[in-house]
Design a protein around this motif. Sequence first.
Motif, PDB file in Angstrom:
ATOM      1  N   TYR A  58       0.836  -1.196   0.000  1.00 44.76           N
ATOM      2  CA  TYR A  58       0.000   0.000   0.000  1.00 44.76           C
ATOM      3  C   TYR A  58       0.874   1.250   0.000  1.00 44.76           C
ATOM      4  O   TYR A  58       1.932   1.296   0.640  1.00 44.76           O
ATOM      5  N   PHE A  71      -3.773   5.248  -1.568  1.00 48.75           N
ATOM      6  CA  PHE A  71      -4.647   5.781  -0.515  1.00 48.75           C
ATOM      7  C   PHE A  71      -5.464   6.966  -1.022  1.00 48.75           C
ATOM      8  O   PHE A  71      -6.660   7.078  -0.715  1.00 48.75           O
ATOM      9  N   ILE A 115      -9.740  -0.486   1.628  1.00 53.56           N
ATOM     10  CA  ILE A 115      -9.673   0.784   2.360  1.00 53.56           C
ATOM     11  C   ILE A 115     -10.765   1.739   1.883  1.00 53.56           C
ATOM     12  O   ILE A 115     -11.352   2.489   2.676  1.00 53.56           O
TER      13      ILE A 115
END
Length: 558
Positions: A17, A22, A327
């Motif tokens: 990640y 993100f 996420i």
Amino acid sequence: MKTFDFKPKLFSTLKNYNKQTFMADLMAGLIVGIVALPLAIAFGIASGVSPEKGIITAIVAGFAISALGGSKVQIGGPTGAFIVIVAGIINQYGMQGLTIATLMAGVFLIGFGLLRLGTIIKYIPYPIIVGFTSGIAVTIFTTQVKDLLGMDMASVPSDFIEKWIAYFQNLTHIDPWSAGVGLVSVAIIATAPKFSKRIPGSLIAIIVMTVVVLVLKQYAGVTSIETIGDRFSISSQLPDAVVPELTWETIKGLVAPAMTIAILGAIESLLSATVADGVIGDHHNSNTELIGQGVANIVSPIFGGIPATGAIARTMTNINNGGRTPIAGIIHAVVLLLIFLFLMPLAQYIPMACLAGVLVVVSYGMSGWRSFAALMRNPKSDVTVLILTFLLTIIFDLTIAIEVGIVCACLLFMKRMSETTDVKAVYDEIDLNEDADMERGNLEHLTIPAGVEVYEINGPYFFGAGNKFEDLMGGFGKRPKVRIIRMRKVPFIDSTGLHNLENMCLMSQKEGITVVLSGVSEKVEAVLNRNGFPKLLGEENICNHIDLALARAREIVK
């Protein structure tokens, strides 16, 4: 051998990640959270619960499905598919019954995943899925007619046919202002994609029509348009976790609706995950997905929520806006939580007719009328299952529709499978040109000796095949001394086939007829050996190929 298959995608995606991923997940999560808001409210109200319960479901279940599921991009929450079953359970068992049924469904879903049934559930016949999905769509539309048109009715019957009779009887009680709000809402949602790709039409419709209704009430004196606040008291307080009291009698009574929730949730979530795989080029873990769905449906009712599953529309919104890991789904749940805590009181001004318009568009999308029409051109058996499931869904309920639909599909499958096995009688001589179970040299035909009958089984030997022998045995006329059964094209034999074969051999022996088996494969021979056929027939009467079987038959005849 693994005992279970539980590998949440969240943990594997976090290994590599980075900030760029993100930021993409953050943007997707924000947009999906906004998209999910009006749907969560609408699905909650349509299911017979308060609007905040729909949002709580999207928050709690949405978080659990993203954190523990087997898909990278699945977005979970309340869906239109559950409206009918949830409303039916509340009417019959109350909110306590719905809470217990949802908990049980969660346990069932976890059980499906632990037993590795994820791949099996995806093979439920397509006509059943289309039948009950279309039926749910029609039922959802039917439940929204009153609010869409602002009908002044004391009560709405629960029965589908009676409901429509009541609507026609109350056509003179339509409120033109509410009907206008509802129909304009539908028009806005339908046309929104043409001028707005990111902001959902349902949110645009709710904002626009809420402002319009406030203006009409404040400055035009229009008071006939019902809002959420007129029907519900809105709360933005997070509920306490409460585990319902469970009794054996209650559990027994709720097994059927709980299993329906579980099966429906499993089907919808796995279909959504499969569609998502095709878009992002990934492969979800179906068993992990079911376990994640199960946990979500255990946690959701404890906090006052309703059943949840993967939502195709929200999942596709997530993908189209850049979401590529769980996420994004977690952020969507956080966004909904913030809206719930700080903006929930504003929901009281949303017109009920506008929410009905949102659900009318949802029901149209669910209807799958093109798939329904295409299936009507299929074989009569598929059409029968389709129409039966559809009618049972709208006239009775989803539980009966799924049960009867699956039973009918299984019976039709058994019928079709039995038709794949052919048993034929061979007269006078055997054509060796396509035989693979003997060394034929220069021969092209083998002559069948007098007093010998030859039958050939082509396909699996299971239910239905044994009965075909009885139809053929009278075709020769004169009773033979030997019956040769060629099994070179029998890939396997089940317990029903074994029972039928044994009965046929015993019946032949009583008539003084010797049975000789020919071309038995190693796999089938192993099954026959375990069930005592060498002792029943004699090892010399189980032959590897047809020339040995005919040689044995000549010995017996002489």
